[in-house]
Motif scaffolding. Structure first.
Motif, short mmCIF file in Angstrom:
data_model
loop_
_atom_site.label_atom_id
_atom_site.label_comp_id
_atom_site.label_asym_id
_atom_site.label_seq_id
_atom_site.Cartn_x
_atom_site.Cartn_y
_atom_site.Cartn_z
N PHE A 365 0.86 -1.18 0.00
CA PHE A 365 0.00 0.00 0.00
C PHE A 365 0.91 1.24 0.00
N PHE A 387 -2.73 6.60 -10.95
CA PHE A 387 -3.33 5.99 -9.77
C PHE A 387 -4.10 4.72 -10.13
N GLU A 388 -4.83 4.76 -11.26
CA GLU A 388 -5.57 3.58 -11.70
C GLU A 388 -4.62 2.42 -11.99
N ARG A 391 -3.31 1.05 -8.50
CA ARG A 391 -4.29 0.36 -7.64
C ARG A 391 -4.53 -1.08 -8.07
N ARG A 392 -4.05 -1.46 -9.23
CA ARG A 392 -4.19 -2.85 -9.64
C ARG A 392 -3.32 -3.79 -8.82
N SER A 394 -1.60 -2.57 -5.72
CA SER A 394 -1.42 -2.09 -4.34
C SER A 394 -2.64 -1.28 -3.93
N GLN A 395 -2.71 -1.06 -2.65
CA GLN A 395 -3.77 -0.23 -2.10
C GLN A 395 -3.24 1.20 -1.96
N LEU A 396 -4.09 2.17 -2.28
CA LEU A 396 -3.70 3.58 -2.21
C LEU A 396 -4.52 4.27 -1.14
N ASP A 410 -12.57 3.93 -3.88
CA ASP A 410 -13.49 2.87 -3.47
C ASP A 410 -14.19 3.22 -2.16
#
Length: 440
Positions: A365, A387-388, A391-392, A394-396, A410
């Motif tokens: 993350f 960012f997109e 996020r595939r 890792s968590q942001l 999300d």
């Protein structure tokens, strides 16, 4: 009218007489009669003034004329008196000047003779005083020399007395030590007296032979004594615990030597480990740098369409102390240094380097705090594309005030104020709702 004028004239005459009369010494006994006279004069003056005031209107013209005549008369009288006084003063000055002029030659002659005689007497007195001063200086100098000689002689006598006293004490001590050994003064003088020859220490003799002798000379023996005393002082005092101290020091020396050997061995091992760690760190750093460099070359054109960017090492030969230099060139600009970019471009370039590091070495993350605060809408859209992509894998966790950034999240977490004025943390998952809206 005539009576009033007569009274006024009498009062003025008394007033002038009182003013011209010198004041006598104060006498308390005559104060009362004088006060009565003054009071009577004041009463008469008041009565005369009343009478004059009564008749003033009738005789104003005569009074003015009389006053004018009196002023003229007074002025003429004062002028005459001043002229007479000046004439008398001038006559007296002339007489005094004549008398002075007549007596001046004789006075000057007498004064010249007196001055010449005084100068002769002064010169004689000065010569006599100079002679006496020289004589006094000679006497003082002689006195100082005598005092110095007396002080020197006194010091010498005192020193000789001290030396004699020390010699007596030394002799007494030697006699006591000799008596303790069973020797008398006569035996010592007979065997070790000044008349007895002493061995010649400078002569070379074979073993078993008696050394030659030489006459006793006090100066030579005192020099031998001084040399022997210096050697004895250099030896120092006898230490009866020297062997034990030496054994303790030797044991400590052995212990310290072993400890030093252990430290040197440990140091060698540590240097070997540090060398291995440095080699490993250099290898890891170089690999991570190459990966980051490749990722930066991929990410930068996304954030800066048509631009190029690269990172280089400032000291490639020394990876442990090297720095990293970032070179960027946006499309349409001949700028390579970050300091020449605008604020938004610098922020976007920093984000590009940060994302390149994330891609080279992924993490579960990432936390970002308002990284898009200085970006406009176009650059913000490119950043959201990054960012997109992140996020595939890792968590942001993004702290932001941008609405477009919130729209792709999300879940949202924020602080809101309720109606009662108390702040509260609010959370909302919007990913599921977005999917439901897309499906409908």
């Amino acid at each position: 009218m005539a009576a009033a004028e007569g009274a006024l004239a009498a009062a003025k005459a008394e007033l002038d007489a009182a003013r011209s009369t010198p004041r006598p010494a104060f006498d308390g006994g005559v104060r009362i009669p004088l006060a009565e006279r003054v009071e009577a004069a004041r009463e008469r003056e008041v009565a005369g003034r009343l009478a004059v005031e009564t008749a003033r209107e009738r005789v104003r013209a005569e009074t003015s004329r009389i006053a004018s005549l009196e002023r003229r008369l007074e002025a003429e009288r004062e002028a005459a008196e001043e002229a007479a006084r000046r004439a008398v003063l001038r006559r007296r000055q002339i007489e005094s000047a004549s008398a002075v002029a007549e007596a001046l030659p004789a006075v000057l002659d007498s004064a010249d003779r007196s001055v010449a005689q005084a100068r002769l007497e002064l010169a004689a007195a000065e010569a006599e005083r100079s002679g006496r001063n020289r004589e006094l200086l000679d006497l003082r100098r002689a006195e100082s020399e005598l005092r110095a000689r007396l002080h020197s002689i006194t010091e010498q006598v005192h020193g000789l007395e001290l030396r004699i006293y020390e010699k007596r004490l030394h002799l007494s001590s030697l006699l006591e030590r000799a008596a303790a050994l069973g020797l008398s003064e006569e035996v010592l003088l007979r065997e070790y007296g000044p008349e007895v020859p002493v061995p010649d220490a400078s002569a070379e003799v074979e073993e078993g032979e008696q050394p030659p002798t030489r006459p006793f000379v006090r100066e030579e023996q005192e020099e031998r004594l001084a040399v022997a005393e210096r050697k004895l002082a250099q030896l120092g005092r006898v230490n009866p615990l020297a062997l034990e101290e030496f054994a303790a020091l030797e044991q400590r020396h052995t212990f310290l030597t072993e400890q030093l050997a252990d430290l040197q061995s440990t140091r060698k091992d540590l240097l070997t480990i540090i060398g291995e760690i440095d080699e490993k760190m250099q290898s890891i750093f170089l690999t991570a740098f190459e990966d980051t460099k490749a990722a930066f070359a991929e990410v930068f054109p996304i954030l800066f369409p048509g631009g190029t960017g690269s990172i280089e090492l400032t000291e490639p030969d020394d990876l442990l102390t090297t720095g990293i230099e970032v070179s960027v060139r946006p499309a349409g600009k001949k700028i390579e240094r970050l300091s020449l970019l605008s604020g938004g471009e610098r922020s976007l370039a920093a984000v590009a380097l940060l994302v390149a590091i994330f891609k080279a070495r992924p993490s579960p993350f990432y936390i970002m705090d308002e990284v898009e605060a200085a970006l406009d809408d176009a650059n913000l859209g490119r950043l959201l594309t990054i960012f997109e992509d992140l996020r595939r894998s890792s968590q942001l966790i993004v702290i932001t005030h941008q609405k477009r950034t919130m729209e792709i999240a999300d879940a949202l977490y924020g602080v809101s104020m309720r109606q009662d004025g108390v702040s509260a943390v609010v959370g909302q998952r919007i990913g599921r709702e977005r999917e439901e809206l897309a499906a409908s």
